[in-house]
Motif scaffolding. Structure first.
Motif, short mmCIF file in Angstrom:
data_model
loop_
_atom_site.label_atom_id
_atom_site.label_comp_id
_atom_site.label_asym_id
_atom_site.label_seq_id
_atom_site.Cartn_x
_atom_site.Cartn_y
_atom_site.Cartn_z
N LEU A 4 57.84 93.04 35.18
CA LEU A 4 58.91 92.09 35.49
C LEU A 4 59.94 92.85 36.31
O LEU A 4 60.47 93.86 35.87
CB LEU A 4 59.56 91.54 34.22
N THR A 6 63.48 92.72 38.96
CA THR A 6 64.65 91.98 39.44
C THR A 6 65.44 92.87 40.39
O THR A 6 65.40 94.10 40.26
CB THR A 6 65.53 91.51 38.27
N LYS A 23 71.04 76.11 39.09
CA LYS A 23 71.49 77.49 39.04
C LYS A 23 72.86 77.59 39.70
O LYS A 23 73.16 76.90 40.67
CB LYS A 23 70.49 78.44 39.71
N GLU A 107 65.59 86.99 45.16
CA GLU A 107 64.65 87.78 44.35
C GLU A 107 63.78 88.68 45.23
O GLU A 107 63.23 89.68 44.76
CB GLU A 107 63.78 86.87 43.49
N TYR A 273 62.09 88.08 39.03
CA TYR A 273 63.05 87.21 38.36
C TYR A 273 64.46 87.62 38.74
O TYR A 273 64.70 88.73 39.25
CB TYR A 273 62.87 87.25 36.84
N LEU A 274 65.39 86.72 38.53
CA LEU A 274 66.80 87.03 38.69
C LEU A 274 67.45 87.02 37.31
O LEU A 274 67.24 86.09 36.53
CB LEU A 274 67.48 86.00 39.60
N GLN A 275 68.23 88.05 37.04
CA GLN A 275 68.93 88.16 35.76
C GLN A 275 70.29 87.50 35.87
O GLN A 275 71.14 87.94 36.64
CB GLN A 275 69.10 89.62 35.37
N SER A 280 70.29 84.50 30.84
CA SER A 280 68.89 84.09 31.03
C SER A 280 68.22 84.85 32.17
O SER A 280 68.88 85.30 33.11
CB SER A 280 68.82 82.59 31.32
N LYS A 281 66.90 84.95 32.08
CA LYS A 281 66.09 85.46 33.18
C LYS A 281 65.45 84.25 33.88
O LYS A 281 64.82 83.43 33.23
CB LYS A 281 64.99 86.39 32.66
N PRO A 283 62.60 83.13 36.35
CA PRO A 283 61.40 83.57 37.06
C PRO A 283 61.29 82.88 38.41
O PRO A 283 61.51 81.68 38.52
CB PRO A 283 60.26 83.13 36.13
#
Length: 293
Positions: A4, A6, A23, A107, A273-275, A280-281, A283
């Motif tokens: 995973l 980011t 988002k 991402e 993914y973006l944190q 939340s993560k 995807p």
């Protein structure tokens, strides 16, 4: 090994929160609310906090188009951001499009870092890099800034023009722009016996070429991969395959790569993914990449 990943270095971008199919994200000094079909969970921040923070919100008329609603009409439609990692830096012009996009997929910075670090490792005096389905060209700029000779291929003339603008904004030059169907271009390059040290493919789930050619990821990606690996320089090479499709997993990408190129070394697969700052993560696609460096 499935990973995973980011983005690590991008100070001009921040995913603040995501949830309820939206988002909240900052690009430079502007904060946007955009639809996000993968954010099926609840928001961490209150709706009041979202309303307070954002400058612009995208309201969809359909699944593919809509309009931007500004809290202040003086907020610009276009603005600039910068990306910098330990090897290179670039500048990008962002803009509000009718398709909810702004001209960059944040991402992808993970892949940009892989591109610049691998180009810096190459011993080839003038390495060649190919960007397929290249959109507004961030990966092309990164490769050029790292010292590669770059060929940028996209089927939409307007986004290639946007890419050229980004090149000039970044103080770069001599990127080769090609407006063509990516699969047709690859087959033409095979006939020319051209080779590349680095290649990235970031195909859409669906798309059309400039002459009406149809692209569907599930139907065309195997043919593309079987052809594109033949363009890799045997001595020094790296390749990235990135897909954004709800039906694709990293295991599918791994199988595709090994089917097309069984001798792939240092193969890595996983999810980008973006944190979110709020926790939340999010995807945003799966990748596979390998190199022999």
């Amino acid at each position: 090994m499935i990973q995973l990943l980011t983005p690590e270095y991008w100070k001009d971008y921040d995913l603040i929160d995501c949830g309820n199919f939206e988002k909240l994200e900052r690009f430079g000094n502007l904060i946007l609310i955009r639809p996000e079909p993968q954010a099926v969970w609840s928001k961490a921040l209150s709706e009041n906090e979202w309303q307070k923070q954002h400058h612009i919100r995208f309201k969809g008329r359909s699944a593919t188009s809509g309009e931007w609603l500004k809290k202040n009409q003086s907020t610009p439609d276009r603005w600039h951001v910068e990306y910098q990692n330990p090897e290179v830096s670039i500048r990008l012009r962002l803009g509000l499009t009718s398709f909810k996009h702004v001209g960059v997929f944040p991402e992808q910075a993970v892949n940009w870092d892989y591109i610049s670090s691998n180009i810096k490792k190459l011993k080839t005096p003038q390495p060649k890099f190919l960007n397929l389905f290249a959109y507004t060209g961030a990966a092309s700029l990164i490769a050029r800034a790292a010292g590669a000779e770059v060929t940028h291929v996209d089927s939409i003339k307007q986004v290639v023009t946007w890419s050229n603008e980004n090149m000039q904004l970044s103080g770069l030059d001599n990127i080769r722009w090609v407006v063509e169907d990516a699969l047709k271009f690859v087959k033409r390059e095979l006939k020319r016996s051209n080779k590349y040290n680095g290649i990235i493919l970031d195909p859409p789930a669906f798309g059309h070429g400039p002459n009406g050619e149809k692209w569907k990821l599930e139907d065309n990606i195997l043919e593309m991969m079987l052809d594109v690996v033949k363009l890799l320089d045997e001595q020094e090479h790296f390749l990235i395959l990135n897909t954004y499709s709800l039906g694709f997993s990293s295991v599918i990408v791994e199988n595709l790569i090994l089917n097309a190129y069984p001798k792939a070394k240092n193969l890595e697969t996983g999810e980008l993914y973006l944190q979110a700052t709020a926790g939340s993560k999010l995807p945003l696609g799966v990748f596979g990449k390998f190199n022999n460096l």
